[in-house]
Design a protein around this motif. Structure first.
Motif, short mmCIF file in Angstrom:
data_model
loop_
_atom_site.label_atom_id
_atom_site.label_comp_id
_atom_site.label_asym_id
_atom_site.label_seq_id
_atom_site.Cartn_x
_atom_site.Cartn_y
_atom_site.Cartn_z
N ARG A 22 0.78 -1.16 -0.06
CA ARG A 22 -0.07 -0.06 -0.10
C ARG A 22 0.84 1.39 -0.02
NH1 ARG A 22 -3.95 -1.92 4.78
NH2 ARG A 22 -1.97 -2.50 5.41
N LYS A 32 6.10 1.49 -5.62
CA LYS A 32 5.21 1.65 -6.67
C LYS A 32 5.56 0.73 -8.02
CE LYS A 32 1.88 4.30 -9.07
NZ LYS A 32 1.47 3.08 -9.43
N ASP A 36 3.48 -2.48 -9.15
CA ASP A 36 2.88 -2.48 -10.60
C ASP A 36 3.12 -3.54 -11.58
OD1 ASP A 36 2.68 1.29 -10.65
OD2 ASP A 36 1.67 -0.41 -9.58
N TYR A 39 1.60 -6.56 -10.57
CA TYR A 39 0.12 -6.40 -11.22
C TYR A 39 -0.06 -6.65 -12.32
CZ TYR A 39 -4.77 -4.72 -11.34
OH TYR A 39 -6.18 -4.90 -11.50
N TYR A 54 -6.92 -3.37 -8.59
CA TYR A 54 -5.51 -2.86 -8.00
C TYR A 54 -5.55 -2.65 -6.65
CZ TYR A 54 -1.22 0.15 -7.99
OH TYR A 54 0.08 0.20 -7.58
N GLU A 55 -6.61 -2.10 -6.09
CA GLU A 55 -6.55 -2.01 -4.73
C GLU A 55 -6.48 -3.26 -3.81
OE1 GLU A 55 -8.50 -0.30 -6.74
OE2 GLU A 55 -7.04 1.46 -6.68
N ASP A 56 -7.35 -4.37 -4.22
CA ASP A 56 -7.15 -5.49 -3.72
C ASP A 56 -5.73 -6.21 -3.71
OD1 ASP A 56 -9.67 -5.08 -3.86
OD2 ASP A 56 -10.70 -6.86 -4.11
N TYR A 57 -5.14 -5.62 -4.68
CA TYR A 57 -3.81 -6.36 -4.94
C TYR A 57 -2.76 -5.77 -4.18
CZ TYR A 57 -0.69 -8.90 -8.09
OH TYR A 57 0.08 -9.75 -8.57
N LEU A 58 -3.04 -4.51 -3.48
CA LEU A 58 -1.84 -4.00 -2.78
C LEU A 58 -1.63 -4.72 -1.25
CD1 LEU A 58 -2.75 -0.23 -3.67
CD2 LEU A 58 -0.88 -1.41 -4.50
N TYR A 59 -2.81 -5.22 -0.93
CA TYR A 59 -2.79 -5.83 0.10
C TYR A 59 -3.78 -6.94 0.54
CZ TYR A 59 -2.94 -6.25 5.37
OH TYR A 59 -3.02 -6.78 6.76
#
Lengths: 338, 249
Positions: A22, A32, A36, A39, A54-59
């Protein structure tokens, strides 16, 4: 466990992570760029139905990990292989405390491997001894492309690396998982060179070296080393998802690995959370080497069982229920013949 | 930024300087993937203003190995500088973790060692050679596997006797000859096909193993190229060119 067509498979996911990428944990632009890049791997190789926002992927956090692996993903046991990446993330990329707490709460389901960096010198060696005791380590994850101050990579056969491997051997940390990222040292050489694996495998015969993503992008160099070093294994992290986008290429990878190193030294990994195990397990059980690749023998059910779980379970002494072990192959042959 | 169209006229009076600059970049190859950077769509943009040409390159990930990234950027600057009409040549690599370092090095013509300072030991000649040899190995395997597929009665061990003159006059053979030339091997009809990087044929008993090793090299290179193309399309959705090797084995 996964069952299909009267066959049941013990599933050991040999490479999972609980990361935190995050923005508040990103130390700089590279934090980042790194997530990325992951991702893009995820978006490029996952079936459309499996692509996360993408947001789910961060954490993900522990609860989601448990669901993705064990509730939905058929996994019986998974092994954390954390990358530190302290130059990119304030609190590291792999979340040590959170993952270890989860492994303590579910010892039957999770094994926590930790990491080290030989550039930490004597202090790091002392830390390794403390970590081995605290985490009861059986394995470790080494990322040779890790940045560290002015240094942007190290080799397994560096003198300090030998001291850490000697300590690991002494401490009973037998299973060394190696991620050969693009190491920036020395820059004159191939960044993905795997020659250092050859040296340490020869000099540390009591240790197992599991080369994640089976040496890709240098499959040929990895295979050549693995034929000569019986303690070198192939982890299928990153290779697995090609089963969906490029089944023929995946067939070639598996065909080459079976030819060069054999069915006992290949381990399934989802590389969670880059990908989730559910679709990978389903696809692998259904997978057949495409007929046009006549140079490879068909993939057998026994080989699939070994790759999906039995090989890594043997390496980590993880108990496998009797009904999920391989049937006596001789009995099987007799049955086929009669 | 618009990616250069791949349907450029390369001959005749309609050829623009921009087209010429783009076509000059056909000569720059990704050493790992053994394909021109123009085909791989690593060329983000080409702008020409009088004798000034500015080219931006892009790669599939921020973390592609910086030595290969530098090689491609530096080779690009070289081929553009060699054009008779260019004066001021600017090549920049976008979106890489070492973009600032590489772009500053290129702008100053600092060379490899000047760019990477303490991380550079000597030069990148050996690195380039390693991959030219791999490219030759893969090209060799392609022609030989095709012979085997065309004639199921041919045993692998018989490949030892195959010479360049036995090969069909086609693109795959031409590709092999180009890769032989790159590592200093000749093109005479009587020369053996299955050779090491010095041009020596293998003993008969090693032939099956050498063919297998060559196959894994070819699979590795082709697989990497597929992966990189896919990642580039994911990262830069404007690239839609189909892969020419999609169905090649």
């Amino acid at each position: 466990m996964y069952s299909k067509n009267d066959e049941s498979y013990f599933i050991l996911d040999a490479h999972v992570a609980l990361w935190d990428a995050r923005p508040e944990n990103q130390r700089n632009i590279h934090g980042k760029q790194f997530i990325d890049c992951f991702y893009d791997y995820h978006r490029n190789l996952s079936p459309e139905s499996e692509v996360w926002p993408y947001e789910d992927y961060l954490y993900q956090g522990g609860e989601r990990l448990m669901k993705d692996l064990f509730t939905d993903g058929y996994v019986d046991h998974a092994i954390f292989q954390p990358a530190h990446l302290g130059e990119f993330y304030n609190n590291g990329f792999g979340q040590t405390e959170e993952a270890f707490a989860l492994a303590q709460a579910h010892p039957d389901k999770l094994t926590y491997n930790h990491n080290w960096d030989p550039r930490n010198g004597e202090q790091g060696l002392k830390q390794l001894r403390e970590d081995a005791k605290r985490f009861d380590l059986k394995g470790a994850k080494l990322y040779t492309a890790e940045w560290h101050g002015d240094s942007r990579g190290w080799k397994l056969d560096d003198p300090w690396s030998y001291r850490y491997l000697e300590a690991a051997q002494e401490l009973g940390i037998k299973n060394i998982h190696i991620h050969k990222g693009p190491t920036i040292r020395p820059l004159d050489r191939d960044a993905f060179d795997v020659a250092d694996v050859d040296h340490v495998a020869t000099d540390f015969t009591e240790l197992n070296f599991v080369i994640e993503h089976c040496g890709l992008p240098r499959l040929e160099d990895f295979c050549w080393i693995a034929t000569q070093e019986p303690n070198v294994h192939a982890g299928l992290a990153v290779a697995m998802p090609f089963i969906h986008t490029r089944p023929k290429y995946f067939g070639q990878i598996v065909g080459e690995l079976l030819y060069w190193i054999g069915e006992d030294r290949i381990q399934f990994s989802s590389d969670y959370a880059i990908w989730t195990p559910r679709w990978l397990v389903e696809a692998f059980v259904d997978f057949e080497i495409p007929a046009e690749l006549s140079e490879y023998a068909p993939l057998t059910t026994a080989q699939k069982k070994k790759i999906l779980g039995l090989n890594a379970a043997a390496m980590y002494d993880i108990p496998v229920p009797a009904e999920l072990q391989l049937r006596d192959e001789r009995a099987e042959e007799v049955a086929v013949a009669s | 930024m618009s990616a250069p169209t791949t349907h450029l006229t390369t001959t005749g009076p309609t050829t623009t300087l921009r087209d010429q600059a783009f076509r000059a970049l056909d000569a720059v190859v990704d050493p790992e993937l053994d394909e021109p950077i123009t085909d791989l769509e690593f060329v983000q943009s080409v702008e020409v203003d009088g004798d000034r040409v500015e080219v931006h390159l892009r790669l599939p990930t921020s973390f592609c190995a910086p030595n290969f990234a530098y090689l491609m950027a530096s080779d690009s600057k070289d081929v553009l500088t060699a054009l008779p009409w260019t004066g001021d040549v600017v090549v920049e690599l976008d979106g890489h973790h070492d973009s600032d370092l590489i772009n500053a090095g290129l702008a100053a013509d600092a060379g490899y060692r000047g760019t990477f300072a303490h991380e550079a030991d000597d030069n990148l000649d050996d690195l380039r050679l390693t991959f030219q040899r791999k490219a030759h190995t893969a090209a060799m395997e392609r022609v030989l596997t095709r012979l085997l597929r065309a004639d199921p009665d041919r045993a692998e061990v018989d490949l030892r006797g195959v010479t360049l003159g036995d090969l069909p006059d086609d693109d795959t053979t031409a590709a092999l000859l180009r890769r032989r030339a790159a590592i200093g091997l000749g093109d005479a009809a009587e020369l053996p096909v299955l050779v090491d990087h010095t041009g020596h044929a293998y003993p008969a008993d090693e032939v099956p193993l050498r063919l297998r090793m060559a196959r894994s090299t070819r699979i590795s290179i082709e697989g990497n190229a597929h992966f990189c193309r896919g990642l580039l399309r994911t990262r830069y959705p404007d690239s839609t060119t189909p892969t020419p090797q999609e169905n090649r084995t």
